[in-house]
Motif scaffolding. Structure first.
Motif, PDB file in Angstrom:
ATOM      1  N   GLY A  45       1.003  -1.102   0.652  1.00 38.51           N
ATOM      2  CA  GLY A  45      -0.097  -0.095   0.195  1.00 38.51           C
ATOM      3  C   GLY A  45       1.011   1.206  -0.087  1.00 38.51           C
ATOM      4  O   GLY A  45       0.704   2.318  -0.619  1.00 38.51           O
ATOM      5  N   LYS A  46       2.208   1.273   1.042  1.00 38.15           N
ATOM      6  CA  LYS A  46       2.431   2.572   0.641  1.00 38.15           C
ATOM      7  C   LYS A  46       3.399   2.313  -0.858  1.00 38.15           C
ATOM      8  O   LYS A  46       3.911   3.976  -1.217  1.00 38.15           O
ATOM      9  N   LEU A  47       3.498   1.641  -1.552  1.00 32.02           N
ATOM     10  CA  LEU A  47       4.584   1.475  -2.752  1.00 32.02           C
ATOM     11  C   LEU A  47       3.257   1.735  -4.015  1.00 32.02           C
ATOM     12  O   LEU A  47       3.944   2.031  -4.765  1.00 32.02           O
ATOM     13  N   ARG A  48       2.487   1.576  -3.970  1.00 33.13           N
ATOM     14  CA  ARG A  48       1.063   2.432  -4.766  1.00 33.13           C
ATOM     15  C   ARG A  48       1.764   3.056  -5.195  1.00 33.13           C
ATOM     16  O   ARG A  48       1.496   3.532  -7.194  1.00 33.13           O
ATOM     17  N   GLY A  54       1.863  -0.786 -10.419  1.00 33.14           N
ATOM     18  CA  GLY A  54       1.953  -0.705 -11.426  1.00 33.14           C
ATOM     19  C   GLY A  54       3.097  -1.117 -12.205  1.00 33.14           C
ATOM     20  O   GLY A  54       2.454  -1.365 -14.350  1.00 33.14           O
ATOM     21  N   SER A  55       4.106  -0.602 -12.728  1.00 33.80           N
ATOM     22  CA  SER A  55       5.135  -1.020 -13.171  1.00 33.80           C
ATOM     23  C   SER A  55       5.190  -0.341 -14.820  1.00 33.80           C
ATOM     24  O   SER A  55       4.807   0.574 -14.941  1.00 33.80           O
ATOM     25  N   THR A  56       5.215  -1.402 -15.513  1.00 31.94           N
ATOM     26  CA  THR A  56       5.706  -1.125 -16.618  1.00 31.94           C
ATOM     27  C   THR A  56       4.352  -1.069 -17.881  1.00 31.94           C
ATOM     28  O   THR A  56       4.356  -0.683 -19.024  1.00 31.94           O
ATOM     29  N   ILE A  57       3.041  -1.507 -16.746  1.00 34.39           N
ATOM     30  CA  ILE A  57       1.782  -0.606 -17.408  1.00 34.39           C
ATOM     31  C   ILE A  57       1.153  -0.128 -18.221  1.00 34.39           C
ATOM     32  O   ILE A  57       1.426   0.311 -17.182  1.00 34.39           O
ATOM     33  N   SER A  89       4.631  -9.324 -11.229  1.00 30.86           N
ATOM     34  CA  SER A  89       4.622  -9.470 -12.486  1.00 30.86           C
ATOM     35  C   SER A  89       3.623  -9.589 -12.948  1.00 30.86           C
ATOM     36  O   SER A  89       3.078  -9.914 -14.344  1.00 30.86           O
ATOM     37  N   VAL A  90       2.618 -10.540 -11.907  1.00 32.26           N
ATOM     38  CA  VAL A  90       1.290 -11.256 -12.246  1.00 32.26           C
ATOM     39  C   VAL A  90       0.509 -10.106 -12.915  1.00 32.26           C
ATOM     40  O   VAL A  90      -0.104 -10.086 -13.927  1.00 32.26           O
ATOM     41  N   LEU A 110      -4.476  -6.897  -7.566  1.00 27.97           N
ATOM     42  CA  LEU A 110      -3.538  -6.857  -7.052  1.00 27.97           C
ATOM     43  C   LEU A 110      -2.234  -5.418  -8.042  1.00 27.97           C
ATOM     44  O   LEU A 110      -1.566  -5.064  -6.968  1.00 27.97           O
ATOM     45  N   LEU A 111      -2.753  -4.225  -8.547  1.00 31.32           N
ATOM     46  CA  LEU A 111      -2.693  -2.940  -9.465  1.00 31.32           C
ATOM     47  C   LEU A 111      -2.991  -1.810  -7.745  1.00 31.32           C
ATOM     48  O   LEU A 111      -2.155  -1.206  -7.887  1.00 31.32           O
ATOM     49  N   GLU A 112      -3.672  -2.322  -7.126  1.00 31.28           N
ATOM     50  CA  GLU A 112      -4.073  -1.789  -5.647  1.00 31.28           C
ATOM     51  C   GLU A 112      -3.189  -2.214  -4.818  1.00 31.28           C
ATOM     52  O   GLU A 112      -2.908  -1.083  -4.114  1.00 31.28           O
TER      53      GLU A 112
END
Length: 386
Positions: A45-48, A54-57, A89-90, A110-112
């Motif tokens: 949650g802190k990293l979101r 979301g990385s390269t998406i 990754s997933v 996963l994104l959240e």
């Protein structure tokens, strides 16, 4: 640790962003035991907001839209305090090849950062080989049935969803999204000597029922192979980050020690070895970001470069951390100082996404073919096509 000039493809601002949030995480969550699922969800949650999940998406697919170099830089910064957090990754796999149902039911969490993903490839018999997986997914009553076992799964004890490489009834490789809370899933923890903030383990599937929408719509082996390139670059930059932290910690410690009236940090031998280690690590970092650029531009050598970068970075990091531990003498052997943990973490990273031997062979084969010349390369390609 910043040494100018920077390397192409590496964004120091993203490194700083990752380092800042990771330092806060490390202070808040000590790793005397592996972090629980609730703790990991708080951490993700802190990293979101950093774009990590979301990385390269692409942004239009609700991702962070980062270039691979930016994401690698962010991951490098995070690894300076909390390496190998994974769980990015997933969502990329689902975005690229997931069914509409998968994108609706699994992807948002996963994104959240409200759910955790894992990747399950390694098997007891074949290591991380993607050829002929023993895990199978066969037709069952009203759907599919998954049977088999995967080892060395990161977040095995805390993840909600795993992408599992398996063989279908026709022997084709497929990747399956598995609900790890489903009946028939058994988790077994592995005890490791590094990356102690995470859980690793085996996943056993005893006739687990799987809906057809959970099958990713691409060749499983091809999808896994494509994912390895990005994963290996990310491991490479993280290994270098860990070793640079060990170098900084060791150098700082040696300023407090004296030998024959001089600070140990000022001895010619110390100065020599610190310079050599830093140069080797900077070279490994350069190769890693070179591979990231190759992947992003679709260069034909990208996959091989990623393998070479990962093998070189991890070998260099393990060697550096081992020497630095020795330079710290008894201080390094005191587990409360954390110096030994750098070496242990580097050794764990060296096994991720293919061992050093596997990746060195992949890189070496590419180099050998390139150096052999056009005629021999063409002959080899003809042999492989028969």
């Amino acid at each position: 640790m910043e040494l100018e000039p920077d390397v192409p493809g590496r964004d120091s601002q993203w490194v700083d962003t990752g380092r800042a949030v990771a330092t806060t995480i490390r202070r808040t969550y000590p790793d005397t035991t592996p972090w629980s699922r609730d703790q990991l969800l708080e951490i993700f949650g802190k990293l979101r907001s950093t774009g990590y999940l979301g990385s390269t998406i692409p942004k239009e697919a609700n991702g962070a839209g980062l270039a691979l170099g930016q994401f690698a830089s962010l991951t490098e910064g995070i690894a300076s305090a909390v390496p190998f957090l994974s769980n990015h990754s997933v969502q990329r796999f689902i975005t690229a090849a997931g069914s509409p149902e998968a994108k609706q039911r699994v992807l948002p969490g996963l994104l959240e950062g409200t759910s955790i993903g894992a990747v399950a490839v390694t098997e007891p018999r074949g290591g991380s080989s993607i050829k002929n997986p023993a895990t199978t997914v066969d037709p069952g009553r009203g759907g599919l049935v998954l049977t088999g076992r995967k080892d060395w799964v990161t977040h095995a004890m805390t993840a909600d969803t795993a992408v599992v490489l398996a063989a279908d009834e026709q022997g084709r490789s497929v990747r399956v999204l598995v609900d790890l809370a489903a009946p028939g899933v058994e988790r077994r923890p592995l005890r490791t000597h590094g990356l102690c903030h995470l859980t690793f383990g085996s996943l056993e599937f005893h006739g687990v029922e799987v809906e057809r929408w959970r099958i990713l719509t691409e060749d499983g082996a091809a999808g896994a192979k494509a994912g390895f390139g990005v994963a290996r670059v990310l491991v490479a930059v993280q290994a270098v980050a860990v070793a640079f932290e060990a170098l900084a910690r060791t150098t700082q410690h040696l300023t407090t020690r004296t030998a024959r009236g001089s600070r140990v940090a000022d001895l010619d031998l110390t100065t020599h070895r610190v310079g050599v280690i830093a140069a080797e690590l900077l070279g490994a970092r350069l190769l890693a970001y070179h591979a990231a650029t190759a992947l992003e531009t679709g260069h034909p050598s990208a996959a091989a470069l990623a393998s070479g970068a990962k093998a070189h970075a991890c070998t260099t990091a393990v060697r550096a951390c081992t020497e630095l531990l020795s330079m710290c003498a008894g201080h390094g052997l005191d587990t409360s100082t954390g110096v030994a943990a750098f070496r242990d973490d580097a050794e764990m990273l060296a096994t991720a996404d293919g061992t050093g031997l596997v990746n060195s062979v992949l890189w070496g084969a590419h180099v050998k073919d390139h150096l052999a010349g056009p005629a021999e390369l063409k002959e080899k390609q003809c042999r492989l096509s028969r």
